[in-house]
Structure formats: C-alpha cells, structure tokens
Motif scaffolding. Structure first.
Motif, mmCIF file in Angstrom:
data_model
loop_
_atom_site.group_PDB
_atom_site.id
_atom_site.type_symbol
_atom_site.label_atom_id
_atom_site.label_comp_id
_atom_site.label_asym_id
_atom_site.label_seq_id
_atom_site.Cartn_x
_atom_site.Cartn_y
_atom_site.Cartn_z
ATOM 1 N N GLY A 57 58.041 60.681 73.601
ATOM 2 C CA GLY A 57 58.481 61.702 74.549
ATOM 3 C C GLY A 57 58.352 61.235 75.991
ATOM 4 O O GLY A 57 59.233 61.489 76.821
ATOM 5 N N ILE A 58 57.274 60.543 76.296
ATOM 6 C CA ILE A 58 57.069 60.021 77.647
ATOM 7 C C ILE A 58 58.134 58.978 77.980
ATOM 8 O O ILE A 58 58.746 59.018 79.053
ATOM 9 C CB ILE A 58 55.645 59.437 77.801
ATOM 10 N N VAL A 59 58.370 58.064 77.051
ATOM 11 C CA VAL A 59 59.369 57.016 77.271
ATOM 12 C C VAL A 59 60.751 57.631 77.472
ATOM 13 O O VAL A 59 61.487 57.248 78.387
ATOM 14 C CB VAL A 59 59.372 56.012 76.097
ATOM 15 N N THR A 60 61.092 58.591 76.639
ATOM 16 C CA THR A 60 62.397 59.251 76.760
ATOM 17 C C THR A 60 62.517 59.988 78.088
ATOM 18 O O THR A 60 63.551 59.908 78.762
ATOM 19 C CB THR A 60 62.606 60.232 75.594
ATOM 20 N N GLY A 61 61.468 60.691 78.468
ATOM 21 C CA GLY A 61 61.488 61.429 79.733
ATOM 22 C C GLY A 61 61.671 60.515 80.932
ATOM 23 O O GLY A 61 62.463 60.800 81.836
ATOM 24 N N VAL A 62 60.942 59.404 80.950
ATOM 25 C CA VAL A 62 61.069 58.457 82.056
ATOM 26 C C VAL A 62 62.463 57.836 82.062
ATOM 27 O O VAL A 62 63.080 57.676 83.124
ATOM 28 C CB VAL A 62 59.969 57.368 81.991
ATOM 29 N N ALA A 63 62.997 57.526 80.880
ATOM 30 C CA ALA A 63 64.350 56.956 80.807
ATOM 31 C C ALA A 63 65.385 57.935 81.353
ATOM 32 O O ALA A 63 66.304 57.535 82.081
ATOM 33 C CB ALA A 63 64.685 56.577 79.365
ATOM 34 N N LEU A 64 65.235 59.204 81.046
ATOM 35 C CA LEU A 64 66.162 60.216 81.577
ATOM 36 C C LEU A 64 66.060 60.319 83.100
ATOM 37 O O LEU A 64 67.080 60.439 83.796
ATOM 38 C CB LEU A 64 65.884 61.577 80.931
ATOM 39 N N LEU A 65 64.839 60.266 83.617
ATOM 40 C CA LEU A 65 64.652 60.345 85.063
ATOM 41 C C LEU A 65 65.240 59.116 85.764
ATOM 42 O O LEU A 65 65.871 59.242 86.829
ATOM 43 C CB LEU A 65 63.163 60.492 85.400
#
Length: 81
Positions: A57-65
């Motif tokens: 979830g953290i990796v996905t969130g940072v990738a989206l940002l």
C-alpha cells in the motif's frame, strides 16, 4: 469556512502538498519495517502478511503521488506555451 476547505483541497494537489504526502507515506515505512522485524523474530506469519500488504500500500501510494507530480510538471510545461 468553505474557502478554507477549498484552499486545503488546492494544497493537496499542489507540488508542495504532493511532497508532504510523499514524506508522510515514507514515515509509514519506519513503522512497517519495525513491525516486520518483530513479526519475523516471533515467527508470526499472519503479521508478516499484514506487513507485506501495508508495504504494498505504501509503495502504491508513493507511486501514485510521483505520477501526479509528473503530471504537474507536464501541465507546467504546457502552460508556458
């Protein structure tokens, strides 16, 4: 009151807001790593799965940002024309 809410929503989509969001997400990494070490030490498989899901979830969130930041850069370049 709605003016302040509108400003807050604008900040979230600004370059500075994106950097703040990325930093906040990266702080989550510290807790996740600590939980992972503890789960590994205890041999707790279920907690290890929870840590893996949190990390994803953290990796996905940072990738989206980061993607949004790139879009802001593209919009800035197009606005200059």
């Amino acid at each position: 009151m709605s003016g302040k809410l509108h400003k807050a929503k604008g900040f979230k989509k600004s370059r500075t807001g994106m950097y703040v969001s990325i930093a906040a997400s990266l702080f989550g990494v510290v807790g996740t790593v600590k939980r992972g070490r503890e789960a590994r030490r205890e041999g707790d498989t279920l907690q290890m799965i929870d840590v893996a899901v949190s990390a994803a979830g953290i990796v996905t969130g940072v990738a989206l940002l980061v993607r949004e930041l790139r879009r802001l850069d593209i919009d800035d370049v197009l606005a200059d024309d």
